[in-house]
Design an enzyme around this catalytic site. Structure first.
Site, short mmCIF file in Angstrom:
data_model
loop_
_atom_site.label_atom_id
_atom_site.label_comp_id
_atom_site.label_asym_id
_atom_site.label_seq_id
_atom_site.Cartn_x
_atom_site.Cartn_y
_atom_site.Cartn_z
N ASP A 166 0.80 -1.22 0.14
CA ASP A 166 -0.01 -0.04 0.15
C ASP A 166 0.83 0.96 0.14
OD1 ASP A 166 -2.08 -1.64 0.04
OD2 ASP A 166 -2.91 -1.02 2.12
N ASP A 184 -15.06 -2.79 -1.49
CA ASP A 184 -14.66 -2.55 -0.19
C ASP A 184 -15.98 -2.42 0.63
OD1 ASP A 184 -12.13 -2.72 -1.13
OD2 ASP A 184 -12.34 -0.50 -1.71
#
Length: 250
Positions: free
Chosen positions: A8, A129
């Site tokens: 990330d 998500d």
């Protein structure tokens, strides 16, 4: 079963967030290219990369970091975060990204996802998500009224290569994967599903190797790898042994 190590990116560094909060970022490596190389050397065969700044900005922000990753690994890379038009998709695919992940735009403009799947067969994934069972967008900052299954069904026959399902309520806090919700989604669609959010230890890997999880393509792990809670050799060894046993039975 594929284990996707995660990188990330925030401000050019490899970080992990807690519950998707950009203000709760822990830096694990200042060199994304080095991290990509480490994961390949450990034996992983895929890489999952998210441009966190891009997810909030709506456009790619960590371009140099992604370029460094591509230069330092021969593994296929799937990339998400801020990619919201065909031009951006084409840009990254031409640069060497294997699979582009579309998240917010899958909610805002599902037709674009379908067009992208036609233009780039097998190279488009959808990131779903979820927060409290509803789909979150804009870098997880907003929650829509869509359920995960409702969104997935919109792309049932579009040619989506995979769905990356993240339970935000578990992401980065090592509580374990939300297997029931992930399997509910996987059983509701023919699109391969990748689990994400909360993979904490070798016990999660063992759970993923149970028969009911055979429907899943794999799972993403980040913090557990970075802080040593998940041993790469042990995890990959279990997966290899399970694969060998399955082939022997056949």
């Amino acid at each position: 079963m594929i284990i996707f190590p995660a990188i990330d990116l925030k401000d050019g560094q490899c970080v992990r967030l807690k519950l998707g909060d950009m203000d709760q970022a822990t830096v694990f490596n200042n060199d994304p290219g080095d991290q990509a190389r480490q994961f390949q050397d450990q034996g992983f065969e895929w890489l999952h990369v998210v441009d966190l700044n891009g997810a909030f900005a709506g456009k790619s922000e960590n371009t140099a970091a992604v370029d460094s990753i591509l230069k330092n690994t021969t593994n296929p890379v799937q990339l998400g975060g801020g990619i919201r038009d065909l031009k951006g998709i084409e840009h990254w695919l031409e640069k060497g990204i294997t699979r582009v992940i579309l998240g917010t735009v899958a909610v805002r403009d599902p037709q674009l996802v379908k067009e992208a799947c036609k233009a780039f067969p097998g190279r488009i994934a959808v990131g779903i998500d979820a927060k409290g069972g509803k789909v979150a967008v804009e870098g997880w900052a907003e929650t829509s009224e869509l359920t995960t299954v409702d969104l997935a069904k919109q792309f049932e026959d579009a040619g989506v290569a995979a769905i990356i399902y993240t339970d935000i309520d578990r992401d980065g806090i090592l509580k374990g994967l939300n297997i029931p919700s992930t399997l509910e989604l996987a059983n509701a669609t023919s699109i391969p599903v990748i689990a994400s959010g909360g993979l904490a230890s070798i016990e999660d890997v063992k759970r993923l190797l149970q028969p009911d999880c055979a429907i899943l393509e794999g799972a993403i792990t980040g913090r557990a790898l970075y802080d040593g809670r998940l041993d790469p050799n042990e995890a990959l060894g279990l997966i290899a042994a399970a694969k060998a046993a399955g082939e022997k039975e056949c």
